[in-house]
Design a protein around this motif. Structure first.
Motif, PDB file in Angstrom:
ATOM      1  N   UNK A   1      29.739 -35.133 -11.933  1.00  0.00           N
ATOM      2  CA  UNK A   1      28.977 -35.639 -10.781  1.00  0.00           C
ATOM      3  C   UNK A   1      29.417 -37.053 -10.397  1.00  0.00           C
ATOM      4  N   UNK A   2      29.756 -37.857 -11.430  1.00  0.00           N
ATOM      5  CA  UNK A   2      30.224 -39.219 -11.135  1.00  0.00           C
ATOM      6  C   UNK A   2      31.553 -39.145 -10.377  1.00  0.00           C
ATOM      7  N   UNK A   3      32.414 -38.220 -10.796  1.00  0.00           N
ATOM      8  CA  UNK A   3      33.685 -38.048 -10.086  1.00  0.00           C
ATOM      9  C   UNK A   3      33.447 -37.626  -8.636  1.00  0.00           C
ATOM     10  N   UNK A   4      32.492 -36.712  -8.485  1.00  0.00           N
ATOM     11  CA  UNK A   4      32.168 -36.225  -7.135  1.00  0.00           C
ATOM     12  C   UNK A   4      31.687 -37.404  -6.276  1.00  0.00           C
ATOM     13  N   UNK A   5      30.805 -38.222  -6.878  1.00  0.00           N
ATOM     14  CA  UNK A   5      30.269 -39.369  -6.134  1.00  0.00           C
ATOM     15  C   UNK A   5      31.390 -40.323  -5.746  1.00  0.00           C
ATOM     16  N   UNK A   6      32.268 -40.611  -6.671  1.00  0.00           N
ATOM     17  CA  UNK A   6      33.378 -41.533  -6.384  1.00  0.00           C
ATOM     18  C   UNK A   6      34.291 -40.976  -5.294  1.00  0.00           C
ATOM     19  N   UNK A   7      34.577 -39.689  -5.383  1.00  0.00           N
ATOM     20  CA  UNK A   7      35.482 -39.076  -4.406  1.00  0.00           C
ATOM     21  C   UNK A   7      34.856 -39.086  -3.015  1.00  0.00           C
ATOM     22  N   UNK A   8      33.534 -38.853  -3.001  1.00  0.00           N
ATOM     23  CA  UNK A   8      32.845 -38.875  -1.710  1.00  0.00           C
ATOM     24  C   UNK A   8      32.905 -40.276  -1.105  1.00  0.00           C
ATOM     25  N   UNK A   9      32.750 -41.291  -1.962  1.00  0.00           N
ATOM     26  CA  UNK A   9      32.855 -42.671  -1.458  1.00  0.00           C
ATOM     27  C   UNK A   9      34.247 -42.907  -0.880  1.00  0.00           C
ATOM     28  N   UNK A  10      35.239 -42.435  -1.610  1.00  0.00           N
ATOM     29  CA  UNK A  10      36.621 -42.606  -1.149  1.00  0.00           C
ATOM     30  C   UNK A  10      36.787 -41.940   0.226  1.00  0.00           C
ATOM     31  N   UNK A  11      36.256 -40.752   0.344  1.00  0.00           N
ATOM     32  CA  UNK A  11      36.396 -40.016   1.600  1.00  0.00           C
ATOM     33  C   UNK A  11      35.711 -40.763   2.744  1.00  0.00           C
ATOM     34  N   UNK A  12      34.534 -41.295   2.458  1.00  0.00           N
ATOM     35  CA  UNK A  12      33.796 -41.977   3.522  1.00  0.00           C
ATOM     36  C   UNK A  12      34.471 -43.285   3.926  1.00  0.00           C
ATOM     37  N   UNK A  13      35.008 -43.993   2.948  1.00  0.00           N
ATOM     38  CA  UNK A  13      35.703 -45.236   3.319  1.00  0.00           C
ATOM     39  C   UNK A  13      37.000 -44.931   4.078  1.00  0.00           C
ATOM     40  N   UNK A  14      37.665 -43.850   3.672  1.00  0.00           N
ATOM     41  CA  UNK A  14      38.892 -43.488   4.404  1.00  0.00           C
ATOM     42  C   UNK A  14      38.578 -43.169   5.870  1.00  0.00           C
ATOM     43  N   UNK A  15      37.394 -42.599   6.105  1.00  0.00           N
ATOM     44  CA  UNK A  15      37.010 -42.297   7.486  1.00  0.00           C
ATOM     45  C   UNK A  15      36.982 -43.574   8.338  1.00  0.00           C
ATOM     46  N   UNK A  16      36.819 -44.727   7.668  1.00  0.00           N
ATOM     47  CA  UNK A  16      36.627 -45.974   8.419  1.00  0.00           C
ATOM     48  C   UNK A  16      37.929 -46.704   8.726  1.00  0.00           C
TER      49      UNK A  16
END
Lengths: 495, 1059
Positions: free
Chosen positions: A206-221
Motif C-alpha cells: 500500500x505504501x508503494x501504491x501511495x508513493x506511485x500515485x503521488x509520482x503520477x499526480x506530480x507528473x501530471x503537473x
C-alpha cells in the motif's frame, strides 16, 4: 341523553387507552431489509468502494479512453459507442460514471475514513486515502473541476460548490502524506485483511501504491507547475520511497460468472446482445503491425471470415459499409481479465520519465526496459527481442529528450488497452504522444500509430476531445455547476 | 264542535311502523314519510323501516324517495304498514354509498359522485371491473395498459397530483379497503424495468359479476374520511348480497375473441440491408428498393441459401398474432328470509391472449360467500372471497445477456422477410445458429422457450357486527382482511450460437450475438392488509325541520408484505429451471415491510326540510411511516347540498330536479415505509453501463452507503380541494346536466428527489412541491325519444383538467420522473406534472438548424420542450337505443391532446421499417432549413452559411436515430397521444318475462358485443395505441411505452339468465 353521554365517555376512554398503546405500536419504521448507517465498518465499506472505482475507470472510462486513445473504434455494424467515436458526448451520456464515482465509491471512502479516524485504524486509513485520491484524480482529469470541500454533505449540503482541479490535487496529496506518516505497523486482523481486496493487508504494498500515485499526480503537473513537480518528485525519489516496480495495483481474482467478473467484460460482452462493438482501430492496429508486435493477437481477435488477417477500422468510420470492416479485428477480452489501477509497466515508465527529467536519465533505460517488459508480461509475452539494440522498441539512449519521452509515452500508451485504457487518453493529453496525424489514416502518407481526427467527428477538424462535459445529474441538480466547456478544451494540467 | 272533534282526532295519536320496499322487493333506505297536508313526518332507516305517530286511520302518508315515484297510502287500522315504491327509471341509482359503506340519498351529498350498477359494469363481460367504464365517467381516465389478458388497469381521477407515483384510487369493498398492488409485476428501478412483466393490479381480481354497484368519489370532501390513501379518490364497491324471498340462481356466461389492434405501419418500398446496400445479416430495411426479384437471403446452411422474392410482405406483423379466446362464467345462488340472507358465487375466467401459445394467458377462479343475519337489535354479516389466479405474461423488455424482448424482435424484422415462417424456430435456417441476423432473436424462440408463471391465492373478506343501542344510535364493528400470496417463476433459455456459426460471427458483417446464459427467478410475494373500524352511528330527527345523522369511528389499518426473490444467471443443464442448476451463486433479496395507521374520525350531516344538507367530517391519522414528532395529522372537510327544486317547488315549472353543491376538504397522506433513515445496502450495488457487479463479490461481503438520504424531518403530505357543482333536470328528467368545478392543491409531497451525486447520494426523501389540479366535469343525459317501444338515451361526458406544478424543491428546476435515452419526463415549475424535455437541434438566432460536420443537426446545449403528458380534454359519448326487447348501445371515448414517448417508433425508425423513413424517397437530402458553420468572425464566433452537406445513403439512416441525430430524433419519437376509440358496441335481447317464465327463468338476456373495435390516432402516430404502457399503471406510465404489447379489439357474446 344520559346513556348517550355514557357511551361517549366509554368511547373516549377506549380511544385514550388505544392512544397510549398507539405510540409504541407505531414505532415500527426500522427497515428490516437494510442495516442502519451506524452498523457500517471500514471493512465492509472498502470492497464495494474499490470495485466501484475499478468499474468506473474500467467500463465507461475505459471505453471513452480506449476509443479516444484510438486502440478501439466503434464497429460499423452496431451502435453502442457511436457518440464517443463522433466526439458527440452530451451531458446526459455519462451520468453513470460520475454518479457511481461520487455516490458509489467516494462516498464510501469518505465514511470509511471517518470511521478509521475514530477507530485509529491507520492501515485501512491509508487504503481509503489512496483509493479516494485515485478516484478523485480520475474525476479531476476528466472534468477539470468537481466539488471537493463541500462534497458528501448529504442533507446539509445539496448544492456543493466546485473546486479547482489543482486545489483538489493539492488536498489529495496532503492527505496522502498524512496517511503515510501514520503508524502502519499495527497488525491487521485476518478477517479484516481479507476485506483488503487489493493486497490482503500487505501495508508495504500500500505504501508503494501511495508513493506511485503521488509520482503520477506530480507528473501530471509538469506542464502547469514544472517547478513544483520537479521539487516534489525529486524529494520523493530521493527519500528512497519504493514504487510499484515489482507489483501491480490491480484486482485479478474475477470469476467467470455474472456479476462477479471483470466489469468491462460484464458490461460490454455479457450484458450486451452484440459482443462485437469494440473493434480494432486502424491507428493502434497499424502501429502493432508496423512493429510486428507480438501483442497483436493478445489484444485483438481476427474473426473467422478474416482468415487470420487483422483488419482495422479507420477511427470513427462507423458509417462506412466497407466489406473489409466486416472482417475487422475484435477487441479480445475475457471475464477474468485483470483490472489494473496502476501497472508495473506504467510505474517503470513513469520512473523512466522522471529520471530523464530530473536525474539526468542514467537509470531511464533500465526503467524503460523494465516497463516495456512488464507490459509484454501482462499479456504473458516477452519483450526481449523488441528491446535489443537496433530493434523497434530499443530505448533511444542518445536521442533528444523529446524523442525519449515519445518512446516512453508511446510504450506506455501501448500497455493500456483494457480496463486501464483511460490512462492512455489522459497521458496523451499531458504529453501529446502519440502525436496527432495531419492526415486521415486512409492517406498514403499516414504514419501508423498517430492519432487521427474521427471520420464522423462533430467538433470540427483537429478539435480532439480533451475532457467530458459536466453531467446532467450534476448540472440539473446543482446550481453551482460551472458553465459548460466544450469537450475539445483541455483540462488544467494538459498540454 | 267540529273543532272539538278535530282536536280529539289529533289527540288520539297512535304509533305505526312501516317498511318501505322497492318494487324489486329490496328495502328502500331513507325514504321520507310525511303526513299529507302537514309538515310532520319522518325518515326511514337504512333498512327502510320507519316509526311514526299518526293521528288516525284516515291519515294519508306520502312516501318519497329519490329514484321512486311518490306514493300515497292511507294508514287504516294496521299498525304495521308495507309500502312498495315503484322505481322511477329516470332517477335510478340515486341512493349512493358514501363514507365507510354508509348508504345515503344522493341528494344529500354536496359533491359529485358517479354510480354504476352491475348491468353497466358487466355489459361487455370484462375481466376487470373498471374495464367496462372507460370513457364513461367525467373526470376519470380509465385505461388498460396492454392487450395482454389480465393486464394492469389504470384509473386516474381528476388528474395526477402525486409525484411519487401513487395516483391510483383507493378501492373499498363493502367498507373495507382493498389491496391494489401489482404482485409479481416488474418494478421500475432507475429507469430500468426488469423484464417488463405485467401480471395486473390486484383490484382486477374482483369478479365484476359479483358487484352490485360501483360509486366513484373524486373529491377530497368525499374521500377524506377514508384516510390517508384516499387522496386520489375512492372507488366504492358494493357487492351483491342475498335478498329475502325465494332462492335465486344467476348465470352469466360470455365468450370473447380478440385480435391484435393497432400495429406500426411499415414502409413498403425498401428491403433488408443498411446504407442502401443489401446485407444478409442486417436487422433492418435500410437496403435497396424492393424489386420483387428472387434473392438469396438468410444464412447459408451447408452451402445452400434460401431464396425468396425481394418484396414487401403484407400484414407481416399482424400475422404473427393469433386470435385470443376468453371464457367468462359466473354462477351465483342467493336467497334469504326476513332475518337472514346468503349469497354464493363461483366465477371462472379462462383467457388466452393474442400471442401464439399460452405465453399470455390468465386463468382465474373466484369464490364468494356472503351471509347476514339479524337477531333483535343485533345484526351480523360476513363476506368471504377467495381468488385463485394463474397468469403468464411475456417479457416486454430485453434483459441483457438473458433474452430479448418479444416485441423488439418482431418489429425490427425487415419488411421483406416473412415473420410467420420463423414459427419453425428449430429449423436449421431459423434456429439459434442461423437465424438471419445476429442482432435479434427469432420472435418465436422466446415465446416457446422463455416464460413465466404466476400463481396467486388471495383471500379477502370482512365481518360486520352491529348493535342498535336504541332506535337512532348504533354501534358497529367492521373487521376486514385481504391477504394475497403469489409465487412466480421466470425462466429464460440458455442458448449460444455454435462455434463458427452464422450468428457466432461467421456472417457477412463479422458480428457475433452474445449468448443467452439461461436464467431462473423464483419470486414469492405476500401482501396483507388488515383493517378494523369501530363506529358509532346516529340518525335522529331533531324536529320537524331538522334531521341529523352522524358517526364517530376509530380505525386501525395495517399493511405488510414480504417479497422474496432469488435469481441465478447461467444454467448447467439447459431447459431445466431450478435455482441450484447453475455454477453461479444466486442473488437473493428480501423486501419486507409493515406499516400501521390509527385514525379517529367523525362525520355529521344536518338536514333541513329535505332540501338543505350540511355535512362536516374530520379525521386524524397517526402513521408509523412518519417520524414520531410529525406522525399525527388532521384533515377536515365540509360539504353542502341545496335542493333548489324541493325548496322552491320548481317541479311545477318544468324543472324536475335542481341541486347546488359546494364542498371543501383536506386529505392527508403519509410516507412509504422506511424513508426516515439512511441505510446501508448490499447485493447488486454496482451499476455498470450494462449489468451489475454483485456483493458478496467472489466471497467478499460488502456494504455501501444507500443511495437515498433518509429524512428524519418528513411531514405528511396534504391536499386541499374545493368543489362547486350542480345538477339540474328538465322535462320530466329527459334532459339532465351535472357540472362540477374543482380546484385541488397538493402540498408537501413526499418523493425521493434526485440530488447531486457530489452530495454522496443519488436522491433524498423530501417533502416538497405543490401540484394544483383544477378542472371541470360535465355530464349530460338526454332522452331524445321516449315512447313505449322505443327509447333513445344519450350520455355525454366532458372533462378538462389543468394541472400545474407550482413549486419544486429549492435549487431544482426540474425533477426527472422517467426517461428513455435522452427523452425525459419531468416535473417543472409552471408546467403540468409530467412534461417532456429532450434534445433539440441547435439553431441560429433566426431559427435555422445548425448541422455538424457530417450534415446532421447539432444538438443544442439545453433540452427543449416537447409537450405535456396531460390531455386537453376527454370526452365520452354513450348511445343507448332500446326497441321493445332489443337494446343497442355504443360508446365513444375521445382523449384529446398530450404527447407520449414511443419506443416502438424509436425502434422502427432505427431499423428503417417506419413509414416516414421513406422521406424524400430515400434520396440524398440536406436537412431542411439548415445552415453549417463556414468560418469564424473577428471575435472567434462561428459564422454560418448554407448547408451543403447532404445526407446520403451512408448516413441517411443516422437522421432517424437518436444517438446519431440527437438534436432531431426526439421529435420523431415523442408524438401526439390523442385517440378516439369506439369503446364498445352491444346489442342485447331480453326475453320477455312471460316467455322467460316458460323456461323457468325470471330473466334472460343475450348480448353480442365488441370492444375497442376502432381506434383513430392522428397522422403523427402510425405506431401504437397510445393507451399502452409498460411503465406500470401510474404517473410513470404517462411517459409512454417501450416496445410494448399492442392492444386488442375483441368480439363476444354473453348470456345472462336468472332463475
Amino acid at each position: 341523553m344520559k346513556t348517550y353521554n355514557q357511551y361517549i365517555l366509554l368511547l373516549l376512554s377506549a380511544v385514550l387507552l388505544l392512544g397510549a398503546s398507539c405510540k409504541k405500536n407505531l414505532d415500527i419504521n426500522n427497515d428490516p431489509n437494510n442495516p442502519p448507517l451506524e452498523k457500517a465498518t471500514p471493512y465492509v465499506l472498502f470492497p464495494p468502494a474499490v470495485m466501484s472505482t475499478v468499474s468506473c475507470a474500467g467500463t465507461d472510462g475505459a471505453v471513452i479512453g480506449g476509443i479516444w486513445a484510438q486502440y478501439w473504434t466503434q464497429s460499423n455494424a452496431s451502435n453502442q459507442y457511436k457518440t464517443i467515436d463522433a466526439y458527440n458526448i452530451q451531458r446526459t451520456d455519462y451520468n453513470a460514471l460520475y454518479t457511481q464515482m461520487f455516490s458509489g465509491a467516494l462516498q464510501d471512502y469518505s465514511l470509511m475514513l471517518k470511521l478509521c479516524d475514530s477507530l485509529h485504524d491507520y492501515n485501512f486509513g491509508l487504503m481509503g486515502t489512496v483509493m479516494k485520491a485515485y478516484s478523485y484524480q480520475i474525476l479531476v482529469d476528466l472534468y477539470d473541476q468537481v466539488p471537493y470541500q463541500e462534497a458528501f454533505g448529504g442533507l446539509n449540503q445539496l448544492q456543493p460548490k466546485f473546486d479547482r482541479g489543482d486545489s483538489i490535487y493539492s488536498w489529495l496529496l496532503r492527505d496522502l502524506d498524512i496517511a503515510l506518516s501514520k503508524d502502519l505497523t499495527v497488525t491487521i486482523l485476518d478477517e479484516n485483511a481479507a476485506q483488503d481486496i487489493i493486497y490482503k493487508g500487505d501495508m508495504d504494498k500500500w505504501v508503494k501504491f501511495a508513493n506511485t500515485l503521488k509520482l503520477k499526480m506530480y507528473l501530471r503537473m509538469v506542464n502547469v507547475n514544472p517547478s513544483l513537480a520537479r521539487t516534489k518528485i525529486m524529494e520523493l525519489i530521493n527519500s528512497g520511497a519504493e514504487f510499484l516496480t515489482d507489483v501491480d495495483a490491480s484486482y485479478s481474482t474475477f470469476k467467470d460468472a455474472p456479476g462477479q467478473d471483470n466489469p468491462l467484460y460484464e458490461s460490454n460482452i455479457r450484458s450486451l446482445n452484440t459482443t462485437t462493438n469494440i473493434r480494432a482501430s486502424y491507428t493502434m492496429l497499424s502501429w502493432l503491425q508496423k512493429n510486428k508486435d507480438s501483442r497483436i493477437s493478445k489484444i485483438f481477435r481476427a474473426p473467422g471470415a478474416a482468415s487470420g488477417v487483422y483488419y482495422g477500422i479507420n477511427q470513427g468510420d462507423f458509417t462506412s459499409l466497407s466489406p473489409i470492416y466486416n472482417k475487422s479485428a475484435i477487441y479480445r477480452q475475457t471475464a477474468i481479465d485483470t483490472a489494473y489501477l496502476i501497472s508495473r509497466a506504467e510505474t517503470n515508465l513513469m520512473l523512466a520519465e522522471a529520471d530523464e527529467r530530473y536525474f539526468g536519465g542514467t537509470k531511464a533505460k533500465a526503467y524503460y526496459d523494465a516497463g516495456v517488459q512488464a507490459a509484454f508480461q501482462q499479456l504473458k509475452l516477452s519483450a526481449d527481442t523488441f528491446l535489443l539494440p537496433g530493434k523497434v522498441y530499443a530505448y533511444p539512449t542518445g536521442a533528444t529528450f523529446d524523442k525519449k519521452l515519445e518512446a516512453i509515452i508511446v510504450q506506455k500508451w501501448a500497455s493500456f488497452p483494457g480496463t486501464h485504457a483511460l490512462e492512455g487518453f489522459l497521458e496523451q493529453n499531458r504529453t501529446g504522444y502519440p502525436k496527432y496525424s495531419p492526415v486521415y489514416s486512409t492517406d498514403p502518407s499516414y504514419i501508423p500509430g498517430q492519432l487521427v481526427y474521427s471520420r464522423n467527428g462533430v467538433t470540427g477538424a483537429g478539435k480532439f476531445p480533451k475532457r467530458l462535459v459536466f453531467p446532467d445529474v450534476e448540472r440539473s441538480r446543482n446550481s453551482n455547476t460551472p458553465a459548460e466547456v466544450p469537450i475539445y478544451q483541455k483540462v488544467w494540467w494538459a498540454l | 264542535m267540529v273543532m272539538a272533534i278535530i282536536h280529539l282526532a289529533y289527540s288520539q295519536q297512535r304509533p305505526v311502523t312501516g317498511t318501505v320496499k322497492g318494487n324489486d322487493g329490496n328495502p328502500v333506505p331513507f325514504a321520507t314519510i310525511q303526513i299529507k297536508g302537514s309538515t310532520t313526518g319522518t325518515t326511514a332507516n337504512d333498512n327502510g323501516i320507519f316509526n311514526l305517530s299518526v293521528p288516525g286511520a284516515a291519515t294519508v302518508l306520502v312516501i318519497r324517495s329519490v329514484g321512486y315515484k311518490a306514493q300515497e297510502i292511507t294508514v287504516g287500522e294496521s299498525s304495521n304498514l308495507q309500502v312498495t315504491l315503484i322505481a322511477d327509471n329516470k332517477n335510478l341509482q340515486e341512493v349512493v354509498v358514501t363514507g365507510l359503506g354508509l348508504v345515503r340519498e344522493k341528494k344529500t351529498v354536496g359533491y359529485a359522485t358517479s354510480n354504476f350498477a352491475t348491468e353497466q359494469i358487466n355489459r361487455v363481460a370484462p375481466v376487470s371491473m373498471m374495464d367496462g367504464l372507460s370513457g364513461k365517467i367525467a373526470g376519470a381516465e380509465i385505461s388498460t395498459t396492454s392487450g395482454a389478458p389480465g393486464a394492469s388497469n389504470k384509473v386516474i381521477l381528476r388528474g395526477y397530483s402525486s409525484l411519487q407515483g401513487n395516483n391510483q384510487p383507493l378501492y373499498v369493498v363493502d367498507g373495507v379497503p382493498l389491496n391494489n398492488d401489482r404482485p409479481g409485476s416488474s418494478v421500475d428501478k432507475k429507469g430500468v424495468n426488469n423484464g417488463g412483466y405485467d401480471f395486473g393490479n390486484n383490484a382486477n381480481d374482483i369478479n365484476p359479476n359479483d358487484i352490485e354497484a360501483i360509486s366513484i368519489l373524486k373529491g377530497a370532501a368525499a374521500t377524506a374520511i377514508y384516510g390517508s390513501r384516499a387522496a386520489s379518490g375512492v372507488v366504492l364497491i358494493t357487492t351483491k348480497k342475498g335478498k329475502s324471498g325465494k332462492l335465486k340462481v344467476d348465470v352469466a356466461s360470455a365468450a370473447t375473441f380478440s385480435n391484435v389492434g393497432m400495429l406500426p405501419t411499415m414502409q413498403e418500398k425498401f428491403g433488408q440491408g443498411w446504407g442502401g446496400t443489401f446485407i444478409l445479416s442486417e436487422n433492418g430495411s435500410w437496403g435497396p428498393r424492393l424489386t420483387g426479384e428472387n434473392r438469396e437471403w438468410g444464412a447459408p446452411v451447408d452451402g445452400v441459401s434460401l431464396t425468396k422474392p425481394f418484396s414487401f410482405v403484407d400484414d407481416n406483423v399482424r400475422n404473427y398474432f393469433t386470435t385470443g379466446k376468453e371464457l367468462n362464467n359466473t354462477i351465483s345462488i342467493s336467497g334469504g328470509n326476513e332475518t337472514s340472507t346468503f349469497f354464493l358465487s363461483y366465477g371462472n375466467i379462462y383467457s388466452d391472449g393474442i400471442l401464439p401459445t399460452d405465453a399470455d394467458s390468465y386463468k382465474r377462479n373466484t369464490f364468494s360467500a356472503r351471509a347476514s343475519t339479524k337477531y333483535g337489535r343485533f345484526s351480523a354479516s360476513a363476506s368471504f372471497n377467495y381468488v385463485n389466479k394463474n397468469a403468464k405474461a411475456v417479457s416486454t423488455r430485453s434483459e441483457s445477456g438473458l433474452g430479448s424482448s418479444l416485441f423488439e424482435d418482431i418489429i425490427q424484422i425487415p419488411v421483406d422477410i416473412n415473420i410467420s415462417q420463423f414459427k419453425d424456430y428449430k429449423n436449421k435456417y431459423y434456429n439459434v445458429d442461423n437465424y438471419f441476423t445476429p442482432y435479434a432473436e427469432n420472435p418465436y424462440y422466446s415465446l416457446y422457450e422463455n416464460g413465466n408463471n404466476l400463481k396467486s391465492n388471495r383471500i379477502f373478506g370482512n365481518i360486520d357486527l352491529k348493535y342498535g343501542i336504541n332506535d337512532w344510535l348504533s354501534v358497529q364493528w367492521r373487521l376486514g382482511a385481504d391477504i394475497t400470496n403469489s409465487q412466480s417463476k421466470t425462466y429464460k433459455a440458455k442458448n449460444r450460437p455454435s462455434l463458427d456459426s452464422w450468428n457466432d460471427g461467421n456472417n457477412v458483417e463479422g458480428s457475433q450475438r452474445q449468448e443467452d446464459v439461461g436464467y431462473v427467478r423464483e419470486n414469492s410475494d405476500y401482501r396483507g392488509e388488515f383493517n378494523s373500524d369501530l363506529l358509532l352511528t346516529a340518525n335522529k330527527k331533531l324536529s320537524s325541520d331538522f334531521t341529523i345523522d352522524g358517526l364517530v369511528g376509530f380505525n386501525v389499518n395495517q399493511r405488510e408484505g414480504k417479497i422474496f426473490t432469488s435469481a441465478v444467471k447461467g444454467l448447467a443443464i439447459p431447459g431445466f429451471y431450478v435455482i441450484s442448476n447453475s455454477p453461479n451463486t444466486p442473488v437473493s433479496q428480501t423486501q419486507e415491510f409493515r406499516r400501521r395507521i390509527y385514525g379517529l374520525y367523525g362525520q355529521a350531516t344536518l338536514g333541513f326540510r329535505e332540501y338543505l344538507f350540511l355535512t362536516v367530517n374530520a379525521r386524524n391519522d397517526w402513521s408509523s411511516t412518519l417520524p414520531e414528532k410529525n406522525n399525527s395529522y388532521f384533515y377536515p372537510a365540509v360539504n353542502a347540498a341545496f335542493i333548489l327544486s324541493e325548496a322552491l317547488k320548481l317541479d311545477d315549472r318544468g324543472v324536475s330536479f335542481a341541486k347546488l353543491r359546494a364542498s371543501w376538504g383536506k386529505t392527508g397522506n403519509d410516507a412509504g415505509p422506511y424513508l426516515t433513515k439512511t441505510t446501508l445496502s448490499t447485493g447488486q450495488i454496482i451499476d455498470l453501463p450494462f449489468g451489475t457487479l454483485d456483493f458478496p463479490f467472489n466471497g467478499i461481503p460488502g456494504y455501501t452507503v444507500g443511495d437515498n438520504i433518509g429524512n428524519p424531518d418528513l411531514a405528511p403530505e396534504l391536499s386541499n380541494e374545493y368543489e362547486l357543482g350542480g345538477e339540474v333536470k328538465f322535462l320530466r328528467n329527459r334532459l339532465g346536466f351535472d357540472i362540477a368545478y374543482y380546484n385541488k392543491l397538493t402540498k408537501g409531497q413526499i418523493l425521493a428527489v434526485p440530488t447531486t451525486p457530489s452530495s454522496g447520494y443519488a436522491s433524498i426523501t423530501q417533502n416538497f412541491g405543490k401540484v394544483r389540479n383544477k378542472g371541470i366535469e360535465l355530464s349530460v343525459n338526454i332522452i331524445p325519444v321516449e315512447t313505449k317501444d322505443f327509447t333513445w338515451t344519450l350520455n355525454y361526458t366532458y372533462a378538462r383538467n389543468r394541472n400545474t406544478v407550482e413549486e419544486l424543491p429549492a435549487g431544482l428546476d426540474q425533477v426527472v420522473l422517467n426517461f428513455a435515452y435522452d427523452a425525459k419526463f419531468v416535473a417543472r415549475k409552471g408546467d403540468p406534472l409530467g412534461v417532456f424535455y429532450a434534445p433539440v437541434p441547435a439553431t441560429t438566432p433566426d431559427g435555422k438548424i445548425i448541422v455538424d460536420a457530417t450534415g446532421l443537426p447539432k444538438a443544442a446545449d439545453t433540452d427543449g420542450y416537447y409537450g405535456t403528458s396531460q390531455r386537453d380534454f376527454t370526452m365520452g359519448l354513450i348511445n343507448t337505443l332500446r326497441y321493445k326487447d332489443f337494446t343497442l348501445g355504443f360508446s365513444f371515448d375521445w382523449r384529446k391532446g398530450g404527447v407520449f414517448y414511443s419506443g416502438t417508433a424509436d425502434l422502427t425508425y432505427f431499423v428503417g421499417n417506419a413509414l416516414l423513413t421513406t422521406y424524400n424517397d430515400r434520396r440524398a437530402f440536406v436537412v431542411p432549413n439548415s445552415v453549417m458553420q463556414v468560418g469564424t468572425d473577428a471575435q472567434a464566433k462561428p459564422v454560418y452559411g448554407e448547408n451543403t452537406i447532404p445526407l446520403t445513403d451512408y448516413n441517411y439512416d443516422a437522421y432517424w436515430y437518436h444517438t446519431t441525430n440527437k438534436g432531431g430524433a426526439y421529435s420523431q419519437r415523442i408524438i401526439d397521444k390523442t385517440f378516439l376509440k369506439l369503446r364498445d358496441i352491444t346489442l342485447s335481447y331480453s326475453l320477455p318475462s312471460s316467455a322467460a317464465r316458460k323456461i323457468a327463468a325470471s330473466n334472460l338476456m343475450l348480448t353480442v358485443f365488441a370492444r375497442n373495435l376502432f381506434v383513430w390516432t392522428p397522422e403523427g402516430n402510425t405506431f401504437i395505441d397510445p393507451e399502452v404502457s409498460n411503465y406500470g399503471n401510474d404517473l410513470n406510465s404517462e411517459f409512454g411505452e417501450f416496445r410494448s404489447m399492442p392492444t386488442t379489439r375483441s368480439y363476444g357474446v354473453s348470456l345472462k339468465v336468472s332463475f
